[in-house]
Write a protein that holds these residues in place. Structure first.
Motif, short mmCIF file in Angstrom:
data_model
loop_
_atom_site.label_atom_id
_atom_site.label_comp_id
_atom_site.label_asym_id
_atom_site.label_seq_id
_atom_site.Cartn_x
_atom_site.Cartn_y
_atom_site.Cartn_z
N LEU A 1 0.82 -1.22 0.00
CA LEU A 1 0.00 0.00 0.00
C LEU A 1 0.85 1.27 0.00
CD1 LEU A 1 -2.95 -0.87 2.42
CD2 LEU A 1 -3.00 -0.69 -0.07
N THR A 2 2.15 1.13 0.23
CA THR A 2 3.03 2.30 0.18
C THR A 2 2.92 2.99 -1.17
OG1 THR A 2 4.58 1.14 1.64
CG2 THR A 2 5.40 3.10 0.55
N HIS A 3 2.76 2.22 -2.23
CA HIS A 3 2.68 2.81 -3.58
C HIS A 3 1.42 3.66 -3.72
CE1 HIS A 3 6.06 0.38 -5.08
NE2 HIS A 3 5.60 -0.54 -4.25
N ALA A 4 0.31 3.23 -3.12
CA ALA A 4 -0.91 4.04 -3.15
C ALA A 4 -0.74 5.32 -2.33
CB ALA A 4 -2.09 3.23 -2.62
N MET A 5 -0.05 5.21 -1.18
CA MET A 5 0.18 6.38 -0.35
C MET A 5 1.01 7.43 -1.09
SD MET A 5 2.46 6.70 3.12
CE MET A 5 1.60 5.43 4.02
N LEU A 6 2.03 6.96 -1.82
CA LEU A 6 2.96 7.88 -2.48
C LEU A 6 2.60 8.17 -3.94
CD1 LEU A 6 6.38 6.53 -1.13
CD2 LEU A 6 4.88 8.26 -0.13
N LYS A 7 1.40 7.77 -4.34
CA LYS A 7 0.99 7.95 -5.73
C LYS A 7 1.13 9.41 -6.17
CE LYS A 7 -2.78 6.88 -8.93
NZ LYS A 7 -4.18 6.38 -9.05
N GLY A 8 1.85 9.61 -7.27
CA GLY A 8 2.04 10.95 -7.81
C GLY A 8 3.25 11.68 -7.25
N ALA A 9 3.86 11.15 -6.18
CA ALA A 9 5.04 11.80 -5.61
C ALA A 9 6.26 11.51 -6.47
CB ALA A 9 5.28 11.32 -4.18
N ASP A 10 6.93 12.54 -6.96
CA ASP A 10 8.09 12.36 -7.84
C ASP A 10 9.35 12.99 -7.28
OD1 ASP A 10 7.37 14.98 -8.08
OD2 ASP A 10 7.07 14.94 -10.26
N SER A 11 9.27 13.45 -6.04
CA SER A 11 10.45 14.07 -5.41
C SER A 11 10.24 14.12 -3.91
CB SER A 11 10.64 15.50 -5.93
OG SER A 11 9.56 16.33 -5.50
N GLN A 12 11.30 14.39 -3.17
CA GLN A 12 11.21 14.54 -1.72
C GLN A 12 10.23 15.65 -1.36
OE1 GLN A 12 13.24 12.41 -0.13
NE2 GLN A 12 13.15 13.00 2.02
#
Length: 502
Positions: free
Chosen positions: A431-442
């Motif tokens: 589920l980490t991928h769903a949490m970070l969906k759209g994040a492309d940088s710190q």
């Protein structure tokens, strides 16, 4: 205000037993509601030694059924939630003149290896402490040890993931909602609850009531149900201390004490060592339980009997304490009281009540299955056992697949530091991928609150996991409280107040 739906089952208690029963029941087709008066796992379920284990010392008390069931559950639970549960090797130092002779330990470990259908966990072996790295932090008098397998669990996450999965399957899950009354009426239970934030009250109806309130089981019977002077629970206080990392080895230690008690020293959150637990009877309100000076001295003294470098009270960076609600079987000593669970079904006026006493993290799933047998007996069978082949949210990868999941996350989000990526997979798995969906940088992770805690994770915990306070997030959902300063905690508090107002 009245809720028109009639639930099949209403569960009181949002610890591991209550959420486990709710998840199993809704997955079989029952309509389910659950109310927890505090946060999930705010009581006993986050105050344990955090082990998925058979209970080696319970063999001394002839608890063979409990030990066998727990041993069999280790690999079932590991496969069910490999992000928050993983194997751990334990080193049991031995010296002549110790509490238990070598033959007794060998016999216990032989039974431990063979009672529970072990497949993936490695077997017991004997160590020379002069040659093995495990001997390095210990006093030189320990020249021999036994090494065996058990498991580790992020206990509070185990609870919240059961609650989340139950909700996703259709259960009504209410936290910070206190049951203030439960009465039988025309073959149904009428349950009145109060939202602890707004003080608003709501009534629900259910065909069956499950009392899984842990240390508060007797309190629910006395105050909510109206049973006079209920006494079934023996409350035993267990306390733990956390110190800066005492040893580099990934294995844990099992220490035997002259009073016949045992304590563990366990690698914790990468940079710390967890030491516990104590066992002493507790007579107060479970919400007020705190580690005592006597327990601190006991844990430091016992650990110092083994470690070459003593453990001192000033080494403690955090401590926690909880009450274990053991079924009162009349045992003379707290450590001798049964750790087995007891389910008592009361059928009266067509509205059955199931009271849940005792239990362990390791056996919560099996307790749930046995509770479902009682539910089927009382209101009719629905569905078949299913949780043994299931995954908790985020745990849909192979038991030995943690490193592969970390690599997959780092490929998808190369801006994540290794430490951060590893912690996220340990908490949220796939589920980490769903949490970070759209994040492309710190920067896309949002505000940094300290440690490896960022806004995107805080928002996820608020929106998906019922978190409302910094304590929920820092000490139950993430354990990042070990790394944040007081100013950083205040900053998180301020953010949560703004988020709640919005």
């Amino acid at each position: 205000m009245s809720e028109s739906a009639i639930f099949d089952v209403f569960v009181i208690g949002g610890g591991v037993n209550g959420t486990g029963i709710a998840r199993d029941a809704v997955g079989r087709g029952y309509s389910v509601a659950l109310a927890e008066m505090n946060d999930f796992a705010a009581g006993t379920s986050s105050g344990a030694t955090k082990l998925i284990h058979g209970g080696l010392r319970y063999l001394e008390y002839y608890e063979f059924r409990l030990v066998r069931e727990a041993l069999m559950e280790r690999e079932v639970l590991w496969a069910m939630a490999p992000h928050i549960i993983w194997p751990m090797r334990f080193v049991l130092p031995f010296h002549k003149g110790g509490v238990r002779p070598a033959w007794m330990i060998r016999l216990g470990l032989f039974l431990y290896d063979h009672l529970g259908g072990r497949k993936l966990l490695p077997a017991t072996k004997t160590l020379s402490m002069k040659r093995d790295p495990a001997g390095k932090p210990l006093k030189p008098l320990f020249t021999k040890a036994f090494e065996y397998s058990d498991g580790w669990v992020d206990d509070a996450r185990l609870v919240v993931l059961n609650a989340r999965d139950a909700a996703d399957r259709g259960a009504l899950i209410l936290n910070r909602t206190r049951v203030i009354g439960a009465r039988r009426n025309n073959g149904l239970w009428t349950i009145e609850v109060e939202d602890r934030a707004t003080r608003s009250r709501t009534s629900y109806q259910a065909r069956m009531l499950i009392n899984a309130a842990g240390p508060w089981v007797d309190s629910v019977l006395s105050n909510a149900v109206g049973r006079n002077n209920a006494h079934n629970v023996r409350m035993v206080q267990g306390s733990h201390i956390v110190i800066a990392k005492k040893f580099d080895d990934p294995r844990a230690y099992f220490f035997q004490n002259p009073d016949n008690r045992i304590i563990f020293a366990i690698p914790y959150e990468r940079d710390f060592t967890l030491i516990g637990t104590t066992d002493q009877d507790y007579k107060g309100d479970p919400k007020d339980v705190k580690i005592t000076g006597q327990e601190i001295d006991y844990l430091c003294r016992c650990a110092s009997e083994y470690f070459a470098e003593p453990v001192k009270p000033e080494d403690i960076v955090w401590s926690y304490s909880a009450v274990r609600p053991l079924y009162d079987d009349g045992a003379s000593k707290a450590q001798e009281a049964t750790r087995d669970y007891v389910l008592k079904l009361e059928e009266k006026d067509g509205a059955p009540l199931l009271n849940v006493f005792g239990g362990k993290l390791t056996t919560y799933r099996r307790l749930g299955e046995h509770a479902l047998e009682k539910i089927g007996e009382a209101i009719g069978v629905k569905g078949k056992p299913w949780t043994g082949e299931s995954h908790l949210p985020g745990g849909d990868f192979p038991p030995t697949g943690y490193e592969a999941e970390v690599s997959r996350l780092k490929s998808a989000c190369p801006f994540l530091e290794d430490r951060h990526a590893r912690r996220l997979i340990r908490c949220y798995g796939t589920l980490t991928h769903a949490m970070l969906k759209g994040a492309d940088s710190q920067a896309a992770l949002g505000r940094h609150f300290g440690g490896t805690l960022y806004q995107v994770e805080v928002d996820w915990l608020v929106n998906r996991e019922w978190a409302r306070t910094s304590e929920d997030i820092l000490w139950r959902r993430t354990k990042q409280g070990l790394r944040l300063s007081a100013d950083q905690v205040r900053s998180l508090d301020a953010y949560l107040e703004t988020a709640e107002a919005a």
